[in-house]
Design a protein around this motif. Structure first.
Motif, PDB file in Angstrom:
ATOM      1  N   SER A   7       0.830  -1.205   0.000  1.00  0.00           N
ATOM      2  CA  SER A   7       0.000   0.000   0.000  1.00  0.00           C
ATOM      3  C   SER A   7       0.864   1.254   0.000  1.00  0.00           C
ATOM      4  CB  SER A   7      -0.924   0.004   1.217  1.00  0.00           C
ATOM      5  OG  SER A   7      -1.824  -1.088   1.171  1.00  0.00           O
ATOM      6  N   GLU A   8       1.983   1.197   0.687  1.00  0.00           N
ATOM      7  CA  GLU A   8       2.908   2.327   0.721  1.00  0.00           C
ATOM      8  C   GLU A   8       3.492   2.596  -0.664  1.00  0.00           C
ATOM      9  OE1 GLU A   8       7.337   3.062   2.507  1.00  0.00           O
ATOM     10  OE2 GLU A   8       5.847   2.236   3.904  1.00  0.00           O
ATOM     11  N   VAL A   9       3.835   1.518  -1.369  1.00  0.00           N
ATOM     12  CA  VAL A   9       4.365   1.672  -2.729  1.00  0.00           C
ATOM     13  C   VAL A   9       3.319   2.318  -3.634  1.00  0.00           C
ATOM     14  CG1 VAL A   9       5.282   0.479  -4.751  1.00  0.00           C
ATOM     15  CG2 VAL A   9       5.902  -0.303  -2.460  1.00  0.00           C
ATOM     16  N   VAL A  10       2.098   1.813  -3.576  1.00  0.00           N
ATOM     17  CA  VAL A  10       1.016   2.348  -4.408  1.00  0.00           C
ATOM     18  C   VAL A  10       0.766   3.815  -4.081  1.00  0.00           C
ATOM     19  CG1 VAL A  10      -1.459   2.212  -4.874  1.00  0.00           C
ATOM     20  CG2 VAL A  10      -0.081   0.127  -4.807  1.00  0.00           C
ATOM     21  N   GLU A  11       0.706   4.137  -2.797  1.00  0.00           N
ATOM     22  CA  GLU A  11       0.450   5.518  -2.386  1.00  0.00           C
ATOM     23  C   GLU A  11       1.541   6.450  -2.898  1.00  0.00           C
ATOM     24  OE1 GLU A  11      -0.247   8.158   1.709  1.00  0.00           O
ATOM     25  OE2 GLU A  11       0.032   5.981   1.815  1.00  0.00           O
ATOM     26  N   GLY A  12       2.797   6.004  -2.800  1.00  0.00           N
ATOM     27  CA  GLY A  12       3.903   6.820  -3.278  1.00  0.00           C
ATOM     28  C   GLY A  12       3.844   7.054  -4.775  1.00  0.00           C
ATOM     29  N   ILE A  13       3.513   6.017  -5.521  1.00  0.00           N
ATOM     30  CA  ILE A  13       3.393   6.147  -6.977  1.00  0.00           C
ATOM     31  C   ILE A  13       2.292   7.140  -7.327  1.00  0.00           C
ATOM     32  CG2 ILE A  13       2.645   4.928  -9.065  1.00  0.00           C
ATOM     33  CD1 ILE A  13       4.180   2.475  -7.995  1.00  0.00           C
ATOM     34  N   ARG A  14       1.161   7.021  -6.657  1.00  0.00           N
ATOM     35  CA  ARG A  14       0.038   7.921  -6.956  1.00  0.00           C
ATOM     36  C   ARG A  14       0.364   9.359  -6.579  1.00  0.00           C
ATOM     37  NH1 ARG A  14      -5.119   4.196  -4.869  1.00  0.00           N
ATOM     38  NH2 ARG A  14      -4.979   2.617  -6.532  1.00  0.00           N
ATOM     39  N   LYS A  15       1.062   9.560  -5.471  1.00  0.00           N
ATOM     40  CA  LYS A  15       1.433  10.919  -5.064  1.00  0.00           C
ATOM     41  C   LYS A  15       2.334  11.589  -6.095  1.00  0.00           C
ATOM     42  CE  LYS A  15       0.967  10.720  -0.035  1.00  0.00           C
ATOM     43  NZ  LYS A  15       1.695  10.750   1.268  1.00  0.00           N
ATOM     44  N   ARG A  16       3.117  10.772  -6.793  1.00  0.00           N
ATOM     45  CA  ARG A  16       4.016  11.318  -7.818  1.00  0.00           C
ATOM     46  C   ARG A  16       3.355  11.382  -9.191  1.00  0.00           C
ATOM     47  NH1 ARG A  16       7.326   8.063  -4.662  1.00  0.00           N
ATOM     48  NH2 ARG A  16       7.243   6.320  -6.131  1.00  0.00           N
ATOM     49  N   GLY A  17       2.049  11.147  -9.232  1.00  0.00           N
ATOM     50  CA  GLY A  17       1.312  11.286 -10.482  1.00  0.00           C
ATOM     51  C   GLY A  17       1.198  10.028 -11.306  1.00  0.00           C
ATOM     52  N   GLY A  18       1.632   8.915 -10.754  1.00  0.00           N
ATOM     53  CA  GLY A  18       1.546   7.654 -11.480  1.00  0.00           C
ATOM     54  C   GLY A  18       0.283   6.887 -11.132  1.00  0.00           C
ATOM     55  N   SER A  19       0.152   5.713 -11.704  1.00  0.00           N
ATOM     56  CA  SER A  19      -1.036   4.887 -11.504  1.00  0.00           C
ATOM     57  C   SER A  19      -0.615   3.472 -11.136  1.00  0.00           C
ATOM     58  CB  SER A  19      -1.887   4.866 -12.778  1.00  0.00           C
ATOM     59  OG  SER A  19      -3.051   4.091 -12.591  1.00  0.00           O
ATOM     60  N   ALA A  20      -1.157   2.982 -10.013  1.00  0.00           N
ATOM     61  CA  ALA A  20      -0.789   1.645  -9.559  1.00  0.00           C
ATOM     62  C   ALA A  20      -1.863   1.094  -8.641  1.00  0.00           C
ATOM     63  CB  ALA A  20       0.548   1.677  -8.833  1.00  0.00           C
ATOM     64  N   PHE A  21      -1.896  -0.221  -8.547  1.00  0.00           N
ATOM     65  CA  PHE A  21      -2.730  -0.892  -7.552  1.00  0.00           C
ATOM     66  C   PHE A  21      -2.033  -2.181  -7.157  1.00  0.00           C
ATOM     67  CE2 PHE A  21      -4.294  -2.174 -11.721  1.00  0.00           C
ATOM     68  CZ  PHE A  21      -4.437  -3.557 -11.629  1.00  0.00           C
TER      69      PHE A  21
END
Length: 264
Positions: free
Chosen positions: A47-61
């Motif tokens: 969840s931390e990885v996903v949150e970090g990716i999204r905060k940087r404008g990326g898309s992940a789940f």
């Protein structure tokens, strides 16, 4: 996070919650891919990885997909479909498309015993996760992997440097290399490239106990590389990103050494 060469692509990264897998997931997302990453037990880390990716404008789940038992590949793709639908509900701009462009078989067991101490159970476990799981993950994905796609297997430098103390682990990575070049021949007619990346000693939490807590060992680990340092997860992720990109369209069936020239 600026989308670059992988914009519009979707990627699966197994074992993407930490270490090399985390760095790969983050890099592919940085390059524009929608990244699905699996974890076995580390839900908070994923969840931390996903949150970090999204905060940087990326898309992940992320979704749980333990490996090692029969049927694990089928369960993984069923979980992928469910997680993709949930992701699309949260982010309507992303469709719940079951197709995938990039598969990174990163999840693995990095341990085994020396020959006198290796049990049949230990042998079966490391082969189930490191060989059987990638094989059937790909098999189950044949109809959803788009033509022109990429399969990238994470191998190891131990396929060329003999380490008897982890003999079964080395054997699994040798099998993965054979799977790589044979699969490249099999899928080449569809424009799908299949390659492997073989890291050496990488500074991850798996190696933290001996690498970060022992200055003498850390110095030795750096000394065996021609470049004079210990590898970082981002070093491996950069090579994976290259193989996933269109720049690597004419590279297939290869194992790229990612050891920093260790043992030269």
């Amino acid at each position: 996070m600026a989308s670059r060469g992988l914009a519009g692509k979707s990627a699966l990264v197994t074992g993407g919650s930490r270490g090399i897998g985390r760095a790969i997931a983050e890099r592919l997302a940085e390059d524009g891919a929608v990244v699905a990453l699996t974890y076995a037990r580390e839900e908070a880390a994923a969840s931390e990885v996903v949150e970090g990716i999204r905060k940087r404008g990326g898309s992940a789940f992320a979704f749980a997909a333990p490996l090692g038992d029969r049927g694990d590949a089928g369960r993984l793709w069923a979980a992928f479909d469910e997680a993709a639908r949930a992701h699309a509900r949260e982010y309507p701009e992303h469709t719940a498309d079951p197709a995938v462009d990039i598969i990174v078989n990163n999840a693995g067991i990095g341990r085994s015993a020396a020959l006198p101490d290796l049990t049949e159970e230990g042998f079966d476990e490391v082969f189930a996760v490191n060989v059987r799981a990638p094989f059937f993950i790909v098999q189950h994905a044949l109809d959803r992997l788009r033509d022109g796609g990429r399969i990238i297997n994470v191998s190891s430098g131990v396929t060329r440097v003999a380490l008897p103390e982890i003999i079964a682990y080395g054997a699994t990575k040798g099998a993965l290399d054979t799977f790589t070049h044979t699969l490249a021949k099999d899928l080449g007619s569809r424009g799908i490239t299949v390659n492997a990346v073989a890291p050496g000693i990488i500074d991850t939490d798996v190696n933290a106990d001996w690498l970060r807590g022992d200055a003498e060992r850390a110095e030795w680990a750096a000394s065996i590389s021609a470049l004079g340092r210990v590898g970082q997860p981002e070093d491996v992720a950069a090579i994976v990103a290259f193989l996933a990109s269109d720049d690597a369209r004419w590279v297939t069936g290869r194992v790229l050494d990612a050891t920093g020239g260790s043992g030269l």
